[in-house]
Write a protein that holds these residues in place. Structure first.
Motif, PDB file in Angstrom:
ATOM      1  N   ALA A 197       0.831  -1.213   0.000  1.00 60.62           N
ATOM      2  CA  ALA A 197       0.000   0.000   0.000  1.00 60.62           C
ATOM      3  C   ALA A 197       0.861   1.256   0.000  1.00 60.62           C
ATOM      4  CB  ALA A 197      -0.931  -0.004   1.208  1.00 60.62           C
ATOM      5  N   GLN A 198       2.060   1.137   0.584  1.00 59.79           N
ATOM      6  CA  GLN A 198       2.968   2.288   0.660  1.00 59.79           C
ATOM      7  C   GLN A 198       3.418   2.759  -0.722  1.00 59.79           C
ATOM      8  OE1 GLN A 198       3.673   3.574   3.736  1.00 59.79           O
ATOM      9  NE2 GLN A 198       2.264   2.019   4.471  1.00 59.79           N
ATOM     10  N   LYS A 199       3.481   1.827  -1.656  1.00 62.72           N
ATOM     11  CA  LYS A 199       3.983   2.179  -2.987  1.00 62.72           C
ATOM     12  C   LYS A 199       3.041   3.159  -3.685  1.00 62.72           C
ATOM     13  CE  LYS A 199       6.181  -2.205  -2.755  1.00 62.72           C
ATOM     14  NZ  LYS A 199       5.962  -3.635  -2.849  1.00 62.72           N
ATOM     15  N   THR A 200       1.754   2.902  -3.543  1.00 62.98           N
ATOM     16  CA  THR A 200       0.792   3.821  -4.146  1.00 62.98           C
ATOM     17  C   THR A 200       0.773   5.141  -3.408  1.00 62.98           C
ATOM     18  OG1 THR A 200      -0.546   1.908  -4.755  1.00 62.98           O
ATOM     19  CG2 THR A 200      -1.595   4.053  -4.905  1.00 62.98           C
ATOM     20  N   MET A 201       0.937   5.107  -2.089  1.00 69.94           N
ATOM     21  CA  MET A 201       1.047   6.363  -1.330  1.00 69.94           C
ATOM     22  C   MET A 201       2.205   7.199  -1.859  1.00 69.94           C
ATOM     23  SD  MET A 201       0.520   5.208   2.636  1.00 69.94           S
ATOM     24  CE  MET A 201      -0.679   3.957   3.086  1.00 69.94           C
ATOM     25  N   GLY A 202       3.328   6.550  -2.119  1.00 73.54           N
ATOM     26  CA  GLY A 202       4.494   7.248  -2.636  1.00 73.54           C
ATOM     27  C   GLY A 202       4.238   7.894  -3.981  1.00 73.54           C
ATOM     28  N   VAL A 203       3.500   7.196  -4.843  1.00 73.03           N
ATOM     29  CA  VAL A 203       3.190   7.728  -6.173  1.00 73.03           C
ATOM     30  C   VAL A 203       2.277   8.946  -6.067  1.00 73.03           C
ATOM     31  CG1 VAL A 203       1.948   7.223  -8.307  1.00 73.03           C
ATOM     32  CG2 VAL A 203       3.552   5.561  -7.399  1.00 73.03           C
ATOM     33  N   ILE A 204       1.249   8.866  -5.223  1.00 77.15           N
ATOM     34  CA  ILE A 204       0.342  10.007  -5.052  1.00 77.15           C
ATOM     35  C   ILE A 204       1.087  11.187  -4.429  1.00 77.15           C
ATOM     36  CG2 ILE A 204      -1.728  10.828  -3.864  1.00 77.15           C
ATOM     37  CD1 ILE A 204      -2.923   8.057  -4.188  1.00 77.15           C
ATOM     38  N   PHE A 205       1.963  10.899  -3.469  1.00 82.79           N
ATOM     39  CA  PHE A 205       2.795  11.954  -2.871  1.00 82.79           C
ATOM     40  C   PHE A 205       3.633  12.636  -3.945  1.00 82.79           C
ATOM     41  CE2 PHE A 205       6.508  13.639  -0.692  1.00 82.79           C
ATOM     42  CZ  PHE A 205       5.980  14.197   0.463  1.00 82.79           C
ATOM     43  N   LEU A 206       4.202  11.841  -4.838  1.00 81.83           N
ATOM     44  CA  LEU A 206       5.012  12.370  -5.935  1.00 81.83           C
ATOM     45  C   LEU A 206       4.172  13.287  -6.824  1.00 81.83           C
ATOM     46  CD1 LEU A 206       7.893  12.095  -7.132  1.00 81.83           C
ATOM     47  CD2 LEU A 206       7.031  10.188  -8.496  1.00 81.83           C
ATOM     48  N   ALA A 207       2.938  12.872  -7.090  1.00 77.79           N
ATOM     49  CA  ALA A 207       2.046  13.683  -7.923  1.00 77.79           C
ATOM     50  C   ALA A 207       1.685  14.995  -7.230  1.00 77.79           C
ATOM     51  CB  ALA A 207       0.777  12.887  -8.243  1.00 77.79           C
TER      52      ALA A 207
END
Length: 292
Positions: A197-207
């Motif tokens: 789940a952290q991986k998608t959090m990281g992507v949204i944070f990047l966006a």
């Protein structure tokens, strides 16, 4: 509503779509062995896995930080260009997830995402668009080591279990370890939430950084944690039956003591990696443990 905000919304929705496919693709990681040995009924196993994935998603943000800052070179790109790179990477990951799910192949959702982001960064920015040192140390090396280490740990654990319980009747041993599998499978589900789940959090944070909503040093917003946790939990609940069949029966026939050893090994390695911020493939860890 300006164009950049629309692109941000599209990226966030796409990221949650990837998180959802990650959930139903990776249900087999936690529950295939328990279902195969009869320790848990399929519907109960998947519901339990969904709840624990939800809880696990709130326990750590180390992996999210690695994905947000360790894949794409933020010094080379920002704004709408970065949003487009993130979107393209997500689309690549989703297509791979769907294709391998349809074929029942236990592939890595994580590496599909990393590959998509790396490919999009190279296409948009050239080789300088990728943080190669971060990719090597936190993606490639763990990817090569994780299934091997998991297999060795699981093999050792299985040997010890059979050695310690050699005097116990087979019927008693099997029923006892089936009960133990409920705990070990639950721990794998919890661990899966802390890593995937952290991986998608990281992507949204990047966006969000690309859009200028937050800066790169900000804390992870609560709504990002919540939506990612819910998306992966929902995907997990709906279940990836094709992958479960492959992991539970398509690789080897396993008994309850072997299943418990495999699950305990997977959970230990995934939790350790989450603590260190290493975005492992939980699929490859689980597959290595089952083979071991």
């Amino acid at each position: 509503m300006n164009a950049e905000l629309i692109v941000l919304l599209v990226v966030v929705v796409t990221a949650l779509g990837f998180d959802f496919t990650n959930g139903f693709h990776d249900t087999g990681n936690a529950m295939a062995t328990s279902i195969a040995t009869g320790a848990l009924k399929p519907k109960v196993a998947v519901a339990l896995s969904a709840i624990l994935n939800l809880v696990g998603a709130f326990l750590s943000v180390e992996v999210a930080a690695t994905v947000a800052k360790g894949i794409v070179n933020l010094g080379e790109v920002s704004g709408e260009a970065l949003l487009i790179i993130v979107f393209a990477g997500l689309v690549g990951g989703i297509i791979w997830n769907l294709a391998t799910w349809l074929l029942g192949i236990p592939s890595s959702s994580s590496h599909a995402l990393f590959g998509g982001l790396i490919g999009a960064a190279i296409a948009g920015l050239g080789m300088n668009g990728v943080e190669w040192s971060g990719v090597l140390s936190k993606v490639i090396i763990p990817a090569l080591l994780a299934p091997v280490v998991a297999g060795l740990v699981a093999a050792t654990g299985t040997w010890l279990i059979y050695r310690i319980t050699s005097g116990v009747r087979d019927k008693t041993k099997e029923s006892g370890f089936r009960l133990g599998q409920v705990g070990s499978a639950s721990l794998v589900s919890l661990a899966h939430g802390t890593n995937d789940a952290q991986k998608t959090m990281g992507v949204i944070f990047l966006a969000l950084v690309a859009h200028g909503t937050i800066n790169a040093d900000a804390d992870m917003p609560f709504w990002v944690k919540l939506t990612c946790a819910l998306a992966i939990a929902l995907g997990t609940y709906l279940g990836g039956w094709r992958v479960i069949r492959t992991l539970g029966k398509g690789l080897v026939e396993i008994a309850a003591p072997q299943g418990m050893a495999a699950e305990a090994s997977s959970a230990a390695i995934i939790l350790t990696s989450s603590h260190l911020g290493l975005p492992l493939s939980t699929t490859h860890v689980a597959t290595g443990s089952i083979l071991g």
